[in-house]
Scaffold this motif. Structure first.
Motif, PDB file in Angstrom:
ATOM      1  N   ILE A 180     -29.876 -14.149  -4.054  1.00 26.08           N
ATOM      2  CA  ILE A 180     -29.730 -12.956  -3.221  1.00 26.08           C
ATOM      3  C   ILE A 180     -28.297 -12.435  -3.327  1.00 26.08           C
ATOM      4  O   ILE A 180     -27.340 -13.175  -3.094  1.00 26.08           O
ATOM      5  N   LEU A 193     -27.695 -17.907   4.331  1.00 25.92           N
ATOM      6  CA  LEU A 193     -27.805 -18.037   2.884  1.00 25.92           C
ATOM      7  C   LEU A 193     -27.377 -19.414   2.374  1.00 25.92           C
ATOM      8  O   LEU A 193     -27.230 -19.597   1.160  1.00 25.92           O
ATOM      9  N   TYR A 209     -29.674 -20.678  -0.212  1.00 25.90           N
ATOM     10  CA  TYR A 209     -29.986 -19.745  -1.292  1.00 25.90           C
ATOM     11  C   TYR A 209     -28.788 -19.591  -2.226  1.00 25.90           C
ATOM     12  O   TYR A 209     -27.642 -19.515  -1.762  1.00 25.90           O
ATOM     13  N   HIS A 246     -26.376 -17.289  -3.922  1.00 27.33           N
ATOM     14  CA  HIS A 246     -26.090 -15.950  -3.412  1.00 27.33           C
ATOM     15  C   HIS A 246     -24.707 -15.453  -3.817  1.00 27.33           C
ATOM     16  O   HIS A 246     -23.859 -16.222  -4.289  1.00 27.33           O
TER      17      HIS A 246
END
Length: 329
Positions: free
Chosen positions: A7, A31, A34, A36
């Motif tokens: 992301i 996040l 994730y 990112h």
């Protein structure tokens, strides 16, 4: 265990030193699991927004020409430096609500026909008329369900943005999410606002008339005309016109009122003035205040004048990237 998608987060900023640290912290908390990249896309802030973002470990990119400043250029600048599968769009005066990212990703992974998803919005107590009015109309501005655009940003499928050529239009001083939504729907995608918390917004604290002056000088009120100018000749022009129909109708009325005034025909002017008087009365009753009623009419009048001005503004190719540089990566 399934691998989490990458992301990229675009945070558009202009002098957001009061809130940018909280914005970045609220995003980073969600996040953690994730891969990112947090990008602060700055429009040449004159405060220490850039340094605060650097201290928080964000990638900071900046315009190099102050004449390029506008709402539409911010996220486009972030998009140019983005990567991965999804784009999360935030402003530097927002805080991301807990749990939004997980639910938004799950929705987009399950619904490939959707290009973007957002959620509900919470606003603090506003002090000027514009943001008080926005808070009163919050459910109309951010309606649940399928929508023609996602005001305030959202989580977008990056492949969908790549398909339509650019994220947000660098010509627009507002309505950039609206124009984005129109292009995505025209390309066959859908957009959805889920009944889940998305962000908390910090309102501007300028007094009402100072806010009006600031918005006019910054070009913000030109946006309805800019939207129509950019949509001219496109399949979605009718939808764009519907989005700014109040400003468009009032613009035509104000022109007619001006023509009646310059004829020096008092009877004609009295007849032309009656709809404006009735509108002021209506807004006074709706707002339960003569002052708020007059401010509502004044806001619409300024937006209508801005629409006319925006129609005359030259349009730059939105596919041409603005001049920019990397401040910190």
């Amino acid at each position: 265990m399934d691998q989490k998608p990458f992301i990229s987060v675009s945070i558009k900023t202009l002098n957001e030193s009061e809130c940018i640290e909280k914005t970045i912290d609220s995003i980073r908390r969600q996040l953690v699991d994730y891969p990112h990249k947090i990008i602060v896309a700055d429009s040449l802030s004159t405060d220490n927004t850039q340094q605060l973002a650097i201290d928080k470990g964000a990638t900071v990119v900046s315009l190099t020409n102050p004449d390029d400043r506008c709402c539409g250029v911010g996220h486009q600048l972030g998009y140019l430096y983005s990567e991965g599968e999804y784009l999360l769009l935030m402003d530097g005066d927002m805080e991301l609500e807990e749990g939004f990212v997980d639910q938004a990703v799950a929705f987009l992974q399950a619904e490939p026909e959707y290009a973007g998803v957002a959620g509900t919005v919470e606003m603090d107590d506003a002090v000027n008329y514009e943001f008080k009015s926005r808070k009163q109309r919050i459910n109309k501005i951010y309606p649940l369900g399928d929508s023609d655009h996602l005001g305030g940003g959202g989580l977008y499928r990056r492949s969908a943005i790549d398909k339509i050529g650019y994220l947000t239009n660098r010509n627009l001083h507002a309505y950039e999410e609206a124009e984005l939504g129109l292009r995505l729907l025209d390309a066959g995608y859908k957009l959805r606002r889920l009944n889940i918390p998305y962000f908390i917004h910090t309102s501007h604290t300028m007094p009402t008339f100072q806010m009006l002056k600031h918005r006019w000088k910054s070009g913000y009120y030109q946006a309805p005309g800019e939207l129509l100018r950019c949509a001219w000749g496109k399949p979605y022009f009718g939808k764009a016109l519907k989005m700014v129909k109040n400003e468009a109708i009032f613009s035509v009325y104000l022109i007619a009122l001006f023509i009646a005034a310059v004829t020096f025909n008092l009877e004609l002017f009295d007849i032309a003035f009656l709809p404006l008087l009735a509108f002021i009365v209506l807004k006074t009753v709706q707002n339960r205040s003569l002052l708020n009623g007059l401010q509502s009419v004044m806001n619409l009048a300024v937006l209508s004048a801005g629409l006319v001005k925006g129609l005359t503004k030259p349009v730059r190719d939105p596919l041409t990237p603005p001049d920019s540089k990397i401040i910190h990566e």
